[in-house]
Design a protein around this motif. Structure first.
Motif, PDB file in Angstrom:
ATOM      1  N   ARG A 144       0.814  -1.219   0.000  1.00  0.00           N
ATOM      2  CA  ARG A 144       0.000   0.000   0.000  1.00  0.00           C
ATOM      3  C   ARG A 144       0.850   1.273   0.000  1.00  0.00           C
ATOM      4  N   ALA A 145       2.101   1.161   0.388  1.00  0.00           N
ATOM      5  CA  ALA A 145       2.979   2.328   0.513  1.00  0.00           C
ATOM      6  C   ALA A 145       3.400   2.841  -0.858  1.00  0.00           C
ATOM      7  N   ALA A 146       3.529   4.140  -0.951  1.00  0.00           N
ATOM      8  CA  ALA A 146       4.006   4.756  -2.193  1.00  0.00           C
ATOM      9  C   ALA A 146       5.515   4.569  -2.305  1.00  0.00           C
ATOM     10  N   PHE A 147       5.952   4.218  -3.502  1.00  0.00           N
ATOM     11  CA  PHE A 147       7.389   4.072  -3.741  1.00  0.00           C
ATOM     12  C   PHE A 147       8.030   5.454  -3.674  1.00  0.00           C
ATOM     13  N   PRO A 148       9.185   5.576  -3.014  1.00  0.00           N
ATOM     14  CA  PRO A 148       9.857   6.881  -2.922  1.00  0.00           C
ATOM     15  C   PRO A 148      10.215   7.415  -4.317  1.00  0.00           C
ATOM     16  N   PRO A 149       9.649   8.564  -4.704  1.00  0.00           N
ATOM     17  CA  PRO A 149       9.803   9.059  -6.077  1.00  0.00           C
ATOM     18  C   PRO A 149      11.250   9.219  -6.539  1.00  0.00           C
ATOM     19  N   ARG A 150      12.123   9.759  -5.694  1.00  0.00           N
ATOM     20  CA  ARG A 150      13.515   9.995  -6.095  1.00  0.00           C
ATOM     21  C   ARG A 150      14.209   8.705  -6.489  1.00  0.00           C
ATOM     22  N   LEU A 151      13.826   7.611  -5.844  1.00  0.00           N
ATOM     23  CA  LEU A 151      14.522   6.342  -6.061  1.00  0.00           C
ATOM     24  C   LEU A 151      14.093   5.637  -7.338  1.00  0.00           C
ATOM     25  N   LYS A 152      13.135   6.216  -8.048  1.00  0.00           N
ATOM     26  CA  LYS A 152      12.782   5.681  -9.365  1.00  0.00           C
ATOM     27  C   LYS A 152      13.908   5.921 -10.358  1.00  0.00           C
ATOM     28  N   VAL A 153      14.716   6.944 -10.086  1.00  0.00           N
ATOM     29  CA  VAL A 153      15.798   7.285 -11.014  1.00  0.00           C
ATOM     30  C   VAL A 153      17.176   7.308 -10.358  1.00  0.00           C
ATOM     31  N   ASP A 154      17.230   7.379  -9.040  1.00  0.00           N
ATOM     32  CA  ASP A 154      18.515   7.463  -8.337  1.00  0.00           C
ATOM     33  C   ASP A 154      18.838   6.156  -7.626  1.00  0.00           C
ATOM     34  N   ASP A 155      20.118   5.835  -7.587  1.00  0.00           N
ATOM     35  CA  ASP A 155      20.610   4.721  -6.796  1.00  0.00           C
ATOM     36  C   ASP A 155      20.939   5.224  -5.394  1.00  0.00           C
TER      37      ASP A 155
END
Length: 106
Positions: free
Chosen positions: A18-29
């Motif tokens: 149910r938690a939202a994926f952290p947006p920054r980590l979609k593109v950053d390691d």
């Protein structure tokens, strides 16, 4: 699988889904760890563990062991909200890896 352990992992799993994926980590390691892949690998193994009533095969066991190390490396580089998301994955991983060997499919 011990009923209490299974319930704890299932609750964490549902909370995580149910938690939202952290947006920054979609593109950053984080510390060289690709976080989207790490998330999907752990979630897949945990889902299989739950479906199999507390058992995983050798491949998934090894994947979880590797992911535990990657989580330990990545979490210190995350902000607090990101860390909460990934600590939940780490908790599920550790709970499963600490399950007695006689419940595992090897």
């Amino acid at each position: 699988m011990a009923e209490e352990l299974g319930r704890a992992v299932a609750e964490l799993y549902e909370e995580h889904r149910r938690a939202a994926f952290p947006p920054r980590l979609k593109v950053d390691d984080a510390n060289g760890v690709e976080m989207v892949s790490l998330d999907s690998r752990v979630v897949g193994c945990v889902g299989t563990w739950l479906e199999n009533r507390g058992a995983v095969d050798n491949r998934r066991w090894d994947t979880l062991a590797e992911c535990e190390q990657l989580l330990d490396r990545a979490i210190p580089a995350l902000n607090e909200a990101e860390a909460v998301y990934y600590r939940r994955l780490l908790t599920m991983t550790v709970l499963i890896l600490e399950t007695p060997d006689d419940t595992q499919v090897r």
